[in-house]
Design a protein around this motif. Structure first.
Motif, PDB file in Angstrom:
ATOM      1  N   LYS A 134       0.836  -1.187   0.000  1.00  0.00           N
ATOM      2  CA  LYS A 134       0.000   0.000   0.000  1.00  0.00           C
ATOM      3  C   LYS A 134       0.877   1.246   0.000  1.00  0.00           C
ATOM      4  O   LYS A 134       1.940   1.290   0.643  1.00  0.00           O
ATOM      5  N   CYS A 135       0.409   2.255  -0.737  1.00  0.00           N
ATOM      6  CA  CYS A 135       1.048   3.569  -0.731  1.00  0.00           C
ATOM      7  C   CYS A 135      -0.074   4.596  -0.787  1.00  0.00           C
ATOM      8  O   CYS A 135      -0.772   4.711  -1.809  1.00  0.00           O
ATOM      9  N   GLY A 136      -0.288   5.309   0.300  1.00  0.00           N
ATOM     10  CA  GLY A 136      -1.425   6.211   0.372  1.00  0.00           C
ATOM     11  C   GLY A 136      -2.718   5.422   0.277  1.00  0.00           C
ATOM     12  O   GLY A 136      -2.952   4.495   1.062  1.00  0.00           O
ATOM     13  N   THR A 137      -3.547   5.730  -0.701  1.00  0.00           N
ATOM     14  CA  THR A 137      -4.814   5.022  -0.882  1.00  0.00           C
ATOM     15  C   THR A 137      -4.718   3.928  -1.946  1.00  0.00           C
ATOM     16  O   THR A 137      -5.706   3.252  -2.248  1.00  0.00           O
ATOM     17  N   THR A 138      -3.514   3.743  -2.524  1.00  0.00           N
ATOM     18  CA  THR A 138      -3.331   2.753  -3.583  1.00  0.00           C
ATOM     19  C   THR A 138      -2.868   1.428  -2.989  1.00  0.00           C
ATOM     20  O   THR A 138      -1.946   1.401  -2.174  1.00  0.00           O
ATOM     21  N   THR A 139      -3.500   0.342  -3.432  1.00  0.00           N
ATOM     22  CA  THR A 139      -3.154  -0.993  -2.937  1.00  0.00           C
ATOM     23  C   THR A 139      -2.523  -1.808  -4.064  1.00  0.00           C
ATOM     24  O   THR A 139      -2.937  -1.732  -5.214  1.00  0.00           O
TER      25      THR A 139
END
Length: 415
Positions: A134-139
């Motif tokens: 995950k990075c921020g809201t991205t999975t």
């Protein structure tokens, strides 16, 4: 009192202080300032930076804390100079990218890239690999590489690559990312064999290059169009190897030895490899030089003096060639739980210093550009900052005292 004065006077004439001996006779062209990134112990929140001042021949441990009055974090895993005024540090288990100026002052951090690993930069953007999903809201299903704007310290793009990516380098406007699959036992997937090629402008995956070697773990060195990557194997049936990739042709050449720690002078690769077997519990070490133009290997690095010293180390933990002087630096982690040592040599085998006692697991070295290297308050090598200090009159002094002090039987300068 007399004994303390005699000890202090003896230390003043010691070559270890840099006033005499081989180091003081070296030319100014061979001297440079360094930052050493000490990993500390994982999950102990004791990662540190050390600063080597070539003018005084001293090493300051706990340098980041000394300058910023705060901890660096847990397990710093990489350090690079982004531009003349900015240095980036991947602090793996604290899940931050810490930014500092060359004088050590903190100047921001990126917190949106957990489990960050390795770094590279084009001066405008910083690229960092991550094991996380995950990075921020991205999975992500696998691991990824993140793109950070160095002006804002914000993540401006991501691209999924392979499982647990490690080394990352730029060549002709393309990112090359070595994938490991190092969490294969925990996450139920296989080891990786690929190097992912990513377009950094669009942050999209272009292709995967199959190296035929598993677990492309740890450092990646670059000499022009060639990349040198360690294949750690699985510590059982698949022995480690060294992978050299020609980025112009995607041709992969493999060698039957590891390059756990590798570096380059821009022409050749210099490697220290550790081969471990769970079956026997033994380590085997390899010290080699690779010429990627001819794909030939020679035993040793530069000369017999340097090679013999490296082979005498208890636990080699880093090797680094300065891009400015060509000096070779390497470290010994000793027991991995106590202070390690830093060594420095010119390429003709002359010792620059040392050994200098660093902190636990001195794993990453950065030579500062001559115009950005900044003299700082320094405490001499083999220091233990918690120990009491005494002036030359034998009187105990505190950290505000300026001048020569004696601590643990060694002489240091406080400024």
């Amino acid at each position: 009192m007399v004994k303390k004065l005699l000890l202090a006077l003896a230390l003043l004439t010691s070559p270890f202080f840099g006033q005499s001996g081989a180091y003081s006779s070296l030319s100014a062209q061979t001297k440079e300032n360094l930052i050493i990134c000490n990993e500390g112990n994982w999950q102990s929140d004791n990662g540190q930076l050390a600063y080597y001042d070539s003018k005084t021949n001293t090493l300051t441990n706990q340098w980041f804390r000394h300058v910023n009055k705060t901890k660096l974090g847990d397990t710093p895993n990489d350090i690079i100079q982004v531009n003349d005024t900015l240095i980036a540090i991947a602090v793996n288990w604290s899940n931050i990218i810490q930014f500092i100026h060359p004088d050590g002052t903190a100047c921001g951090a990126t917190e949106g890239v957990p489990n960050n690993r390795r770094l590279c930069s084009d001066g405008q953007y910083l690229y960092v690999t991550s094991y996380a999903h995950k990075c921020g809201t991205t999975t992500f299903t696998k691991g990824y590489v993140a793109k950070i704007d160095v002006k804002t310290k914000a993540v401006v793009g991501t691209c999924e690559v392979g499982w647990e990516p490690e080394g990352v380098r730029l060549y002709k406007d393309m990112l090359y990312v070595a994938n490991t699959g190092g969490y294969s036992f925990q996450e139920g997937h296989d080891y990786e064999k690929t190097i992912s090629v990513v377009d950094p402008t669009t942050m999209t995956l272009v292709r995967n290059i199959d190296t035929g070697c598993i677990n492309l773990y740890s450092e990646m060195s670059q000499a022009g169009q060639y990349l040198c990557v360690n294949s750690a194997g699985d510590y059982y049936d698949n022995p480690p190897k060294t992978v050299v990739l020609d980025c112009e042709t995607d041709k992969v050449t493999t060698f039957d030895f590891p390059c756990t720690y590798n570096t380059t002078d821009g022409k050749k690769f210099y490697t220290i490899g550790s081969q471990f077997s769970y079956d026997t519990g033994d380590y085997t070490w390899f010290v080699n030089t690779i010429d990627p133009q001819t794909m030939t290997v020679t035993d040793g690095i530069f000369n017999d003096a340097i090679t013999s010293k490296i082979k005498s180390l208890t636990a080699p933990y880093e090797i680094y060639v300065s891009p400015y002087t060509g000096n070779l630096y390497f470290t010994d982690a000793q027991s991995y739980a106590s202070a390690g040592d830093l060594y420095g040599y010119t390429t003709d085998g002359k010792a620059l210093f040392g050994p200098l006692e660093a902190y636990i697991n001195p794993a990453h070295i950065l030579a500062l550009k001559p115009q950005t290297a900044t003299a700082i308050n320094s405490i001499a090598a083999k220091n233990h900052e918690a120990a009491p200090s005494y002036n030359l009159a034998g009187q105990r002094v505190n950290g505000q005292y300026k001048g020569v002090v004696v601590r643990n039987g060694k002489k240091y300068i406080q400024r």
